[in-house]
Design an enzyme around this catalytic site. Structure first.
Site, PDB file in Angstrom:
ATOM      1  N   PRO A   1       0.711  -1.409   0.211  1.00 36.06           N
ATOM      2  CG  PRO A   1       0.368  -0.347   2.459  1.00 36.06           C
ATOM      3  CD  PRO A   1       0.936  -1.769   1.270  1.00 36.06           C
TER       4      PRO A   1
ATOM      5  CE1 TYR B   1      -2.801   8.715 -13.411  1.00 36.88           C
ATOM      6  CE2 TYR B   1      -2.449   9.365 -11.672  1.00 36.88           C
ATOM      7  CZ  TYR B   1      -2.223   9.083 -12.453  1.00 36.88           C
ATOM      8  OH  TYR B   1      -0.815   9.359 -11.758  1.00 36.88           O
TER       9      TYR B   1
ATOM     10  CB  CYS C   1       0.343  29.970 -17.747  1.00 35.99           C
ATOM     11  SG  CYS C   1       1.262  31.310 -17.288  1.00 35.99           S
TER      12      CYS C   1
HETATM   13  C1  LIG Z   1       2.252   1.754  -7.418  1.00 37.10           C
HETATM   14  C2  LIG Z   1       2.602   0.892  -7.043  1.00 37.10           C
HETATM   15  C3  LIG Z   1       1.950   0.411  -5.584  1.00 37.10           C
HETATM   16  C4  LIG Z   1       1.215   1.446  -4.632  1.00 37.10           C
HETATM   17  O1  LIG Z   1       0.134   1.814  -5.314  1.00 37.10           O
HETATM   18  P1  LIG Z   1      -0.681   2.598  -4.048  1.00 37.10           P
HETATM   19  O2  LIG Z   1      -2.567   2.518  -4.878  1.00 37.10           O
HETATM   20  O3  LIG Z   1      -0.530   3.756  -3.879  1.00 37.10           O
HETATM   21  O4  LIG Z   1      -1.045   1.368  -3.362  1.00 37.10           O
HETATM   22  C5  LIG Z   1       2.290  -0.974  -5.456  1.00 37.10           C
HETATM   23  N1  LIG Z   1       3.296  -1.309  -5.811  1.00 37.10           N
HETATM   24  C6  LIG Z   1       3.324  -1.497  -7.156  1.00 37.10           C
HETATM   25  C7  LIG Z   1       4.068  -2.042  -8.159  1.00 37.10           C
HETATM   26  C8  LIG Z   1       2.665  -0.498  -7.985  1.00 37.10           C
HETATM   27  O5  LIG Z   1       3.614  -0.229  -9.025  1.00 37.10           O
END
Ligand SMILES: *Cc1c(COP(=O)(O)O)cnc(C)c1O
Length: 463
Positions: free
Chosen positions: A321, A364, A391
């Site tokens: 996470p 996004y 800008c």
């Molecule tokens: C981006 C990423 C995460 C974390 O994603 P969150 O949305 O911030 O929890 C974990 N593992 C990998 C491989 C990622 O590319």
């Protein structure tokens, strides 16, 4: 998410179809604990405080814009993940969400591991004393120099992302006389975002090795033969801002299927499975994220059940996470510069930052909420769009929200849930200086990433 037009909202047809706003909240002074950091509250004078410090005082001392991070909340969330998964699983914080040396120390103290995806992130981790064996190195195109640094440092795992990288890492490890622990990242044909997941041909992206067509099995076959590699597991990361666990269910089913094929073909049961990150947070009151203990319970049950079905020993689970730990812990504090009502449309509120400190709205179409924080107000609500000073007409921080109708230049407003992917994705567009990150705890504030200066900008400009 249910969306309804504000009864007194704009009448312009384009705006109605384009807008994403809910009805205005009954009380604009209320701060929904779902989207604000734990210690945030409004004091008796109507001023918002965090960690016992008034935002007005933070603005005076550190200026605006600033990212204000609730350290106690960060630690509590990190600990909640750690506790939820217990000792039979590993929690790797995804450093790309937001990384600084202070964050690395907090993670270390709270017993979390760390994911990095570049030499810069690795350098930050090591310079703050994170033990290398608790660091995982990701990325689809790690340079040979980065791989060598990671192997020399002794990182706990490198997540292999392509056939070429399998050979590259094996070669570098062998030349250094090391057997590098690695996971192989596969794509399982699942992509999850927010409330839905799609289980079709989502191999059409740059990360990982597709399970489809036997490519992942072939990658494992090759990696197992290389002396420089110790294959410890399979890695899968299915998306971001996910609320629905069914995507993980399908992913786990497919990863365990591969583990079973590996056992049948090679007689080895790989000891680890990494289910990635991507767990969602509340950006607005409409979002309902799950608690870490619910996620841990669900993921553990899914993997255990799948492994029982395949008659495999349950591997050690890891999760990654990023957003779910740091996202809710910070807000961006801005000063209002101009307030521009557009008849029948909405009011444009310009702040002293913008897309350079929060690119997520432009990139996004992300949704955020916003509140007046330097005072309370009983004025009628107005529909606003919070925009930056760049800008670029796409320079929007909060697309649709409600603020009190008496909002004026000099007021402080704050956008919550900006702890993840805001400072880490910040830019110098228009040579705007990147804001500091101010950590607040128990009535004390300290700068953990300082504000950029014009000197910083000019130092790089050697022309
Ligand atoms: C981006 C990423 C995460 C974390 O994603 P969150 O949305 O911030 O929890 C974990 N593992 C990998 C491989 C990622 O590319």
């Amino acid at each position: 998410m249910s969306r309804s037009a504000h009864p007194a909202g704009p009448r312009h047809a384009d705006v109605l179809t384009e807008g994403h706003y809910s009805a205005p909240p009954a009380d604009l002074n209320a701060l929904d604990p779902k989207v604000w950091a734990q210690t945030v509250e409004r004091d008796a004078d109507g001023v918002v405080t965090v960690g016992g410090m008034a935002v007005t005082r933070l603005a005076e001392e550190y200026g605006t814009p600033a990212y204000v991070l609730d350290e106690a909340d960060f630690r509590a969330r990190a600990r909640a993940w750690r506790t939820a998964f217990g000792t039979d699983a590993d929690v790797f914080y995804a450093g790309k969400a937001f990384l600084s040396r202070a964050v690395v120390r907090w993670l270390d103290e709270e017993g979390l591991n760390l994911d990095v995806c570049s030499g810069g992130e690795l350098a930050t981790a090591l310079s703050a004393g994170m033990p290398a064996d608790r660091v995982a190195f990701h990325g689809n195109n790690k340079s040979p120099e980065e791989i060598e640094r990671a192997v020399r440092a002794g990182v706990g795992r490198i997540v292999l992302d392509s056939f070429q990288e399998i050979v590259r890492v094996a070669h570098i490890a062998q030349s250094l006389g090391v057997r590098q622990r690695v996971q192989i990242r596969i794509t399982v044909g699942v992509e999850a975002h927010t409330h839905e997941f799609i289980a079709t041909a989502h191999e059409d992206q740059k990360f990982g090795i597709p399970l489809a067509g036997g490519q992942a099995a072939e990658a494992v076959r090759r990696a197992l033969q290389l002396d420089g590699l110790e294959v410890i597991g399979i890695h899968s990361h299915i998306g971001s801002q996910i609320f629905d666990m069914s995507g993980f269910e399908v992913a786990a089913h497919r990863v365990v299927g591969l583990l079973k094929d590996i056992r049948d073909e090679h007689g080895v049961e790989l000891p680890e499975i990494d289910l990635g990150g991507g767990l969602g947070i509340a950006y607005t009151s409409d979002d309902d994220p799950r608690e870490p203990h619910e996620i841990a319970k669900a993921l553990t049950e899914i993997v255990t059940r799948e492994c029982e079905g395949a008659r495999l020993r349950t591997p050690r689970i890891s999760v990654e996470p990023g957003r779910a730990i740091v996202g809710p812990t910070a807000f961006t504090l801005y000063e209002v510069g101009t307030v521009k009502p557009l008849d029948g449309l909405r009011t444009y509120v310009s702040v002293d930052g913008g897309m350079s400190d929060n690119i997520r709205t432009a990139l996004y179409d992300a949704e955020y909420s916003v509140a007046l924080v330097s005072r309370a107000s009983d004025a009628e609500s107005m529909l606003v769009r919070v925009v930056g000073k760049h800008c670029e007409s796409g320079d929007i921080v909060v697309k649709d929200a409600f603020l009190p109708g008496d909002l004026a230049p000099g007021d402080l407003i704050a956008v919550p849930a900006t702890g993840a992917y805001c400072r880490s994705m910040a830019s110098n567009y228009n040579h705007v200086l990147r804001p500091p990150v101010v950590a607040v705890r128990d009535g004390e504030a300290r700068v953990i990433v300082r504000r950029e200066t014009e000197e910083d900008l000019l130092r790089l400009d050697v022309g």
